[in-house]
Design a protein around this motif. Structure first.
Motif, PDB file in Angstrom:
ATOM      1  N   LEU A 225       0.832  -1.202   0.000  1.00  0.00           N
ATOM      2  CA  LEU A 225       0.000   0.000   0.000  1.00  0.00           C
ATOM      3  C   LEU A 225       0.872   1.260   0.000  1.00  0.00           C
ATOM      4  O   LEU A 225       0.558   2.252  -0.662  1.00  0.00           O
ATOM      5  CB  LEU A 225      -0.920   0.001   1.226  1.00  0.00           C
ATOM      6  CG  LEU A 225      -1.974  -1.109   1.261  1.00  0.00           C
ATOM      7  CD1 LEU A 225      -2.723  -1.092   2.585  1.00  0.00           C
ATOM      8  CD2 LEU A 225      -2.958  -0.961   0.101  1.00  0.00           C
ATOM      9  N   TYR A 228       2.292   1.776  -3.454  1.00  0.00           N
ATOM     10  CA  TYR A 228       1.258   2.307  -4.363  1.00  0.00           C
ATOM     11  C   TYR A 228       1.021   3.793  -4.101  1.00  0.00           C
ATOM     12  O   TYR A 228       0.943   4.595  -5.037  1.00  0.00           O
ATOM     13  CB  TYR A 228      -0.046   1.540  -4.196  1.00  0.00           C
ATOM     14  CG  TYR A 228      -1.191   2.100  -5.007  1.00  0.00           C
ATOM     15  CD1 TYR A 228      -1.279   1.862  -6.381  1.00  0.00           C
ATOM     16  CD2 TYR A 228      -2.165   2.904  -4.402  1.00  0.00           C
ATOM     17  CE1 TYR A 228      -2.313   2.400  -7.126  1.00  0.00           C
ATOM     18  CE2 TYR A 228      -3.203   3.443  -5.143  1.00  0.00           C
ATOM     19  CZ  TYR A 228      -3.270   3.189  -6.507  1.00  0.00           C
ATOM     20  OH  TYR A 228      -4.295   3.734  -7.250  1.00  0.00           O
ATOM     21  N   SER A 231       3.902   5.874  -5.383  1.00  0.00           N
ATOM     22  CA  SER A 231       3.930   5.952  -6.847  1.00  0.00           C
ATOM     23  C   SER A 231       2.959   6.992  -7.405  1.00  0.00           C
ATOM     24  O   SER A 231       3.111   7.437  -8.546  1.00  0.00           O
ATOM     25  CB  SER A 231       3.625   4.580  -7.452  1.00  0.00           C
ATOM     26  OG  SER A 231       2.268   4.222  -7.215  1.00  0.00           O
ATOM     27  N   GLN A 232       1.959   7.379  -6.600  1.00  0.00           N
ATOM     28  CA  GLN A 232       0.980   8.365  -7.059  1.00  0.00           C
ATOM     29  C   GLN A 232       1.432   9.805  -6.830  1.00  0.00           C
ATOM     30  O   GLN A 232       0.790  10.744  -7.290  1.00  0.00           O
ATOM     31  CB  GLN A 232      -0.351   8.144  -6.326  1.00  0.00           C
ATOM     32  CG  GLN A 232      -0.944   6.753  -6.490  1.00  0.00           C
ATOM     33  CD  GLN A 232      -1.180   6.386  -7.942  1.00  0.00           C
ATOM     34  OE1 GLN A 232      -1.846   7.113  -8.681  1.00  0.00           O
ATOM     35  NE2 GLN A 232      -0.606   5.272  -8.366  1.00  0.00           N
TER      36      GLN A 232
END
Length: 320
Positions: A225, A228, A231-232
């Motif tokens: 999590l 992720y 990465s945003q």
């Protein structure tokens, strides 16, 4: 159904066991105190300093640092449950240990190990929420909820480890009174038992898989999590800064689980190929390395703690 006859050389439950140290290294094991002694001293001083900093500095009374303080308390307990007896055995040779004290040590070693694994999982979840949902973090992660989580982890550790000494205490006969180890590890005592130890073996395996396996899966999911969420982020600088807040925790995880998994795998699958002294050395390193190095990792890589330490030293120097 006829009872299985007992071997000729058996002993009723002894009042004392004798810890031998590391078999095969009797001539040099005193020198090992030069390694394990400083590790224990480092664990005491480092974790004590961390606790003092978090206690004194009110700006550190936040969930992340409260979890770090719980980790330090666990590390102090884990190191102290093993190191004093280890150093005495290594320096002075075989030492007697009362039966009740042996079972008590067994309980605390395994319970504190389970507690440390649970705290590392809680810290991973804390970082996942802080990075994945930063705006909601103050609402989702509060000091009260941290307290509930820590209480639940402590109760879980006690509940799952209590069967260890109870499963040993049910036996009345032993093959020997000598434990070829530096502390009362569960399986080291079970090896001396006369009787059917299948329940002990199965519960030990199940507990290892349930505790470490579940916690490792939870930590892996948390970092999935985190990866992720990172990465945003729009820029590399933001990504590096966000992931940098996890660097200390990642190092602590590796310091705890890598020696632990290596020790576990060699014990379970390399019992006939890996020499016993290696097993015992690995188990002691597994218990003493994380408590010794965790404070150094957090002290060096966590800005708030590093700055607080530097302020303390600067203030002391200014007084002289």
């Amino acid at each position: 159904m006829a009872e299985t006859p007992l071997p000729n050389s058996t002993f009723l439950r002894p009042d004392f066991f004798t810890l031998t140290g590391i078999p095969g290294l009797e001539g040099v094991q005193a020198w090992l105190t030069l390694a394990f002694g400083p590790m224990y001293l480092l664990a005491l001083l480092g974790n004590g300093a961390l606790l003092a900093i978090v206690w004194i500095d009110s700006t550190l009374h936040q969930p992340m640092f409260l979890l770090l303080a719980i980790l330090a308390v666990t590390d102090l307990g884990l190191a102290t449950s093993v190191a004093p007896g280890l150093l005495v055995v290594l320096w002075l040779g075989p030492q007697p240990l009362p039966y009740a004290v042996c079972l008590t040590q067994m309980f605390f070693v395994h319970a504190l190990t389970a507690m440390e694994s649970g705290v590392l999982l809680a810290m991973a979840c804390d970082r996942a929420v802080a990075i994945g949902r930063p705006l909601h973090y103050p609402i989702l992660v509060t000091k009260a909820r941290v307290g509930y989580v820590v209480l639940a982890l402590a109760l879980k550790a006690v509940a799952i480890v209590v069967p260890f000494p109870l499963l040993v205490a049910r036996f009345e006969h032993f093959q020997a009174k000598t434990i070829c180890h530096t502390y009362c590890a569960h399986m080291a005592v079970v090896e001396l038992v006369v009787g059917n130890t299948q329940a002990n073996n199965l519960y030990g395996l199940a507990l290892s898989l349930a505790v470490s396996g579940v916690d490792i899966l939870g930590i892996t999911a948390s970092y999935g999590l985190i990866a992720y969420a990172v990465s945003q982020l729009p820029t590399w600088e933001a990504r590096a800064k966000a992931f940098g807040t996890c660097s200390s925790h990642i190092c602590v995880i590796l310091a705890f689980y890598v020696p632990g998994l290596f020790s576990y795998l060699t014990h379970r699958f390399g019992r006939h190929t890996v020499p016993k002294p290696v097993h015992i050395l690995l188990s002691n390193i597994y218990l003493l390395l994380p408590p010794a190095f965790n404070p150094l990792i957090y002290g060096a890589r966590t800005k708030q703690i590093r700055d607080r330490l530097l302020e303390s030293f600067t203030f002391r120097k200014s007084q002289f």
